[in-house]
Design an enzyme around this catalytic site. Structure first.
Site, PDB file in Angstrom:
ATOM      1  CB  CYS A 132      40.687  33.320  23.217  1.00 40.86           C
ATOM      2  SG  CYS A 132      38.764  33.264  23.490  1.00 40.86           S
TER       3      CYS A 132
ATOM      4  CG  ASN B  58      36.254  46.371  35.892  1.00 43.33           C
ATOM      5  OD1 ASN B  58      35.796  46.853  36.817  1.00 43.33           O
ATOM      6  ND2 ASN B  58      37.801  46.475  35.812  1.00 43.33           N
TER       7      ASN B  58
ATOM      8  CG  HIS C  21      38.604  39.693  32.984  1.00 37.16           C
ATOM      9  ND1 HIS C  21      38.073  40.328  31.603  1.00 37.16           N
ATOM     10  CD2 HIS C  21      39.150  40.782  33.515  1.00 37.16           C
ATOM     11  CE1 HIS C  21      38.332  41.679  31.700  1.00 37.16           C
ATOM     12  NE2 HIS C  21      38.717  41.811  32.719  1.00 37.16           N
TER      13      HIS C  21
END
Ligand code: 5GP
Ligand code: ZN
Length: 116
Positions: free
Chosen positions: A7, A86, A99
């Protein structure tokens, strides 16, 4: 989301080597690359992981993959690449902001995982 590394990268508080930016997605080089091409593609909006994504996130998830494909070609992996997301403890997710890793380069990245 306070104290979330990605973020902060999305908000410009922490620098990153960005390769794509739009109103909902950001892509940048991984700080510790595992292959010659190693990019991270993230939604700007905090989603903790794929395990917490919902039906509402389908459009942004789809766009992340389309952008990954284009960036892999542009950034030095035109003959294919691997996308890794992951997820959670079992998936060995270290940063708790969804991500996609895009890994590749001129050489094959190798087998997916060591067989059990
Ligand atoms: P994970 O294990 O959560 O799937 O992957 C996290 C990734 O984030 C790792 O590959 C790690 O190298 C990368 N990373 C961690 N901190 C930073 C940072 O501050 N900047 C960038 N660009 N990548 C980071
Ligand atoms: Zn976040």
């Amino acid at each position: 989301m306070e104290n979330c590394l990605f973020c902060k990268i999305a908000g410009g508080q922490i620098p990153a080597r960005k390769v794509h930016e739009d109103d909902e997605i950001l892509a940048f080089h991984d700080i510790n690359p595992a292959r010659p091409v190693h990019l991270l593609v993230i939604p700007r909006r905090h989603i903790t992981s794929l395990a917490t994504a919902t039906e509402a996130d389908v459009p942004v998830l789809g766009r992340m993959l389309a952008i990954a494909n284009r960036l892999a070609s542009e950034q030095g992996s035109p003959d294919g690449f691997r996308v890794i997301i992951n997820t959670g403890r079992i998936g060995h997710q270290e940063v708790q902001h969804l991500h996609a890793h895009i890994v590749g380069g001129p050489e094959p990245v190798g087998p997916m995982l060591k067989r059990i």
